[in-house]
Scaffold this active site. Structure first.
Site, short mmCIF file in Angstrom:
data_model
loop_
_atom_site.label_atom_id
_atom_site.label_comp_id
_atom_site.label_asym_id
_atom_site.label_seq_id
_atom_site.Cartn_x
_atom_site.Cartn_y
_atom_site.Cartn_z
N ARG A 1 44.90 44.04 41.18
CA ARG A 1 44.86 43.48 42.53
C ARG A 1 43.69 44.06 43.32
NH1 ARG A 1 48.55 40.54 46.14
NH2 ARG A 1 49.70 40.07 44.24
N GLU B 1 52.07 42.24 53.53
CA GLU B 1 50.94 43.08 53.13
C GLU B 1 49.61 42.75 53.80
OE1 GLU B 1 52.05 44.36 48.63
OE2 GLU B 1 51.55 42.26 48.94
#
Length: 802
Positions: free
Chosen positions: A349, A752
């Protein structure tokens, strides 16, 4: 204008006399029967403020409950030869001392790679690693015995490796190195770097971050009949806890029931790492045939669990006279700790978010997960995305200072385009890009250009205090890296009195997931919030769930719950049309009333009629995110269903004599799609911003340089943000942008992405420090930007001053 919409308070599910504040649009939508897009209060808010919301440790203890504590390794590296169990058993209240040899199944709690022992199996990997499980009649007695284990251990110590750079130099990796490369032709990056009018290289150091959930790690295991266990656990991933416990005991999953009503915070720290504590409590309970509770205190939580990965960076970037990047090569070195945990996915990620909102034509990003003798680092809100994206923001700032240009102009020059320059390094085409429009709106909203001039004027007339300002964008991908995790299930029960119980696979950790799911179900059935209740997450109700992580909680579980609710609604519509005439498609559900063929029935009345006619009033629901796919070897595909966007402008002031920093004002514009609950989403955005600001400014983790002790292991030595660190002026708005993908009511995730908004604070600090130097001053500032780091950065400019 906001207004108190008190007449509909009961319909909105308030058990107590709590006002509901809605703007005019929300109030009109509520009157029309909508239950999403409404700022309903958190379903447990009245319990939280009254101290009446039960957590695991509040559950009344069953008769015969024992208490466990984990005994830590006193060294960071070495070999454990033996443990004097007799000496420990002789201590007051101690019932059992369990070691790795007493685990009947797999001595492992690694979520992906099986490299993480529950109890040390001979090799000691970090200071604080559990070497034995002490079970006693009282918690304090168990902790006392665990604290006295040192003389009972025969250890051969070894020299630990404590930093990622040292492990990188040795080539000691937890996982095979990864590379994300995209070139227009072989050798194009090398050519771009060589031919560029401008080129910058450097290093950057970024610290980790402790999750600091208010409720620490805890598990309570209760034996049930026929070799079974019921485990109450503070976890974001009940299904994984179920599987880990079953493997540790050598059982089947159906023998283990894991339940989580709510957590006092998680932030990723209870995704995989709650497994150690769930397994230990369960092993002791199964062996002793008695309930066992294991609750860590704050110090033990710090020294036994991992946190956000610290990163080190090397980079080389080429760019033109406008600051437009023509090529970039970067190496990201993550400190993984002693085991892999979720580091592979975190690094992936990070690699996929290095671009943030910018098009990178020729790119090579290398990832290295270093093995060190420290706690195994793990998931943390953002899951590597913030670590990847921060580097490109540092690079943009350096480019602007090198060229003497406005940093925002350089950022705009590099933004992804809409019809071209819109393919990411991992080859996903961006189809929903709104970053330029969003930034333009924020620039006007925050009076950014006027304040840049005001900051410059202030700095010209002040030699000790300096101000800085920065505006940074956000592009954050939403979905799990691993495609099969993008699924969810739900159960919806409609009872004969018209009330509704919902069970879904997500977990509530204060973020309002249950509130949003209840809103979705209420909207689907046309009833008030008060009629809908979400029960505890329970592996016997919803099987094989994914973690509540990756910002997918509402996306996945909201869709699954809606699927179940719509199945019931369609059955009720069919029944109403059959009994009262008309077409099922014409039956309307709103405001607790069902309208069919000119007849208005209370929802509860229709439900009672349907029950008496033997219509099924419960249903399961399921959802799997479409379109996502990923090639883990080539690091390309479509890892994200959609992107969430945002931007923040922050203004700071620093004291150049002490290094003290204050955030004066922050303006945030964030893309939540068509928000399910604006109040909750704004709370998540502001909370994420402040949490990220803490990571980048005050939350410094320090290990002893030789023996591996974590020195910052309590609130006395580790500084998270407080109310005093919030700016006096914090302006947060939602960007009007319904999701282009058919997510739940066209909403977007907000868990997030807001973590990237606080980059503006760090860059504003860089701006203020640069004001102490001359034209083109480019300070060497590490993160977190503590007062010491600020003073070091000022000194770095002093050192190059003529």
């Amino acid at each position: 204008m906001n207004q108190d919409f008190s007449p509909d308070r009961a319909a909105c599910g308030f058990a107590r006399d709590i006002p509901l504040v809605l703007d005019a649009g929300e109030a009109a939508a509520l009157r029309a029967g909508a239950r999403v897009g409404i700022s309903a209060a958190h379903e447990s808010a009245h319990l939280h403020v009254a101290g009446a919301a039960p957590y695991v440790d509040d559950v009344p203890e069953a008769a015969g409950t024992l208490h466990a504590a984990l005994a830590p390794s006193p060294v960071a590296s070495g070999v454990l030869r033996s443990i004097d169990r007799a000496a420990l058993l002789a201590m007051p209240g101690v019932v059992a001392v369990l070691t790795a040899a007493d685990i009947p199944g797999a001595n492992d709690c690694g979520p992906v790679i099986h490299d993480d022992p529950i109890l040390a199996d001979g090799t000691l990997r970090y200071r604080g690693q559990p070497v034995a499980l002490i079970v006693a009649t009282a918690r304090d007695l168990a902790r006392l015995a665990a604290a006295r284990i040192g003389p009972c251990l025969d250890i051969e110590p070894a020299t630990p490796v404590l930093t990622a750079r040292e492990a990188y130099a040795r080539g000691d990796a937890l996982l095979p190195p990864a590379s994300l490369i995209r070139e227009s032709a072989p050798g194009a990056l090398t050519a771009a770097l060589a031919a560029a009018p401008h080129r910058l290289g450097g290093q950057f150091s970024l610290g980790g971050q402790e999750q600091f959930y208010l409720e620490g790690q805890i598990a309570y295991a209760l034996p049930t009949e026929n070799q079974g266990l019921r485990v109450l656990c503070s976890t974001q991933h009940p299904s994984e806890m179920q599987h880990l416990i079953a493997h540790a005991l050598g059982w089947r999953s159906h023998q283990v029931l894991v339940e989580c009503r709510r957590m006092g915070g998680g932030f990723g720290g209870k995704e995989s790492q709650s497994g150690l504590f769930a397994c230990c409590a369960s092993i002791a309970a199964a062996r002793l045939g008695r309930p066992v509770k294991l609750r860590l205190d704050r110090d033990d939580d710090f020294i036994m669990t991992g946190r956000r990965h610290p990163f080190e960076y090397d980079y080389d970037v080429a760019f033109d006279d406008d600051g437009r990047i023509t090529g970039i090569e970067a190496t990201l070195i993550a400190n993984g700790g002693h085991s892999a945990d979720l580091s592979g996915a975190v690094m992936t990620r990070a690699l996929c978010h290095l671009d943030n909102a910018y098009y990178l034509p020729e790119v090579a990003i290398n990832g290295f997960v270093a093995r060190t003798n420290t706690q195994s680092n793990t998931a943390f809100r953002g899951f590597g995305g913030p670590q990847g994206a921060l580097l490109i923001e540092i690079v943009m700032d350096r480019i602007a200072r090198h060229l003497g240009r406005d940093p925002l102009a350089v950022r705009r020059a590099n933004f992804y385009g809409v019809a071209s320059r819109n393919v990411t390094p991992y080859r996903q085409t961006i189809e929903d890009n709104v970053v330029a429009a969003l930034v333009d709106e924020l620039v006007a909203q925050a009076d950014y250009q006027g304040r840049v001039a005001a900051v410059a004027a202030f700095n010209r007339s002040n030699s000790v205090l300096k101000k800085g300002i920065a505006l940074t964008p956000v592009k954050f991908g939403i979905s799990f890296n691993v495609p099969h995790l993008n699924q969810a299930g739900a159960l919806v029960h409609v009872y004969a009195d018209g009330s509704v119980l919902v069970n879904h696979g997500g977990t509530e950790m204060g973020q309002g997931l249950n509130t949003k799911v209840a809103q979705v179900v209420a909207d689907a059935l046309g009833i008030g919030f008060a009629a809908v209740r979400c029960s505890a997450t329970d592996t016997s109700k919803i099987a094989n769930t994914s973690a509540t992580a990756a910002s997918t909680g509402a996306d996945l579980n909201g869709m699954a719950a809606r699927d179940a609710a719509m199945t019931i609604r369609n059955r009720l519509a069919d029944f109403a049309a059959a009994r009262h005439g008309g077409e099922a498609a014409d039956v309307q559900f709103a405001n607790d009333v069902v309208r069919v063929s000119g007849i208005a029935l209370a929802f509860a009345t229709l439900v009672r009629q349907a029950y008496e006619a033997r219509v099924q009033l419960w249903s399961d629901g399921f959802y799997a995110t479409p379109k996502v796919h990923w090639n883990p070897k080539g690091l390309h595909g479509r890892p994200f269903y959609y992107f969430a966007y945002g931007a923040a402008a922050s203004e700071v002031i620093i004291d150049t004599l002490t290094g003290e920093v204050s955030l004066l004002r922050a303006d945030i514009l964030h893309d939540a799609g068509r928000s399910l609950n604006p109040a909750i989403d704004i709370g998540q955005i502001e909370g994420g911003f402040i949490q990220s600001m803490g990571w980048l400014t005050t939350e410094e983790l320090v290990w002893h340089a030789t023996d591996g002790r974590l020195l910052t292991h309590a609130p006395s030595t580790y500084k998270i943000p407080t109310a005093n660190d919030c700016p006096a002026a914090l302006h947060t708005r939602l960007f009007d942008n319904p999701n282009t993908e058919p997510t739940i009511h066209r909403s977007k995730a907000v868990g997030e992405p807001p973590m990237l908004l606080a980059f503006s604070v760090l860059l504003a600090i860089r701006d203020a420090i640069a004001a102490t130097g001359g034209p083109g001053a480019d300070p060497d500032l590490r993160a977190p930007a503590t007062p010491e780091a600020v003073l070091d950065a000022i000194a770095s400019l002093d050192a190059i001053r003529p």
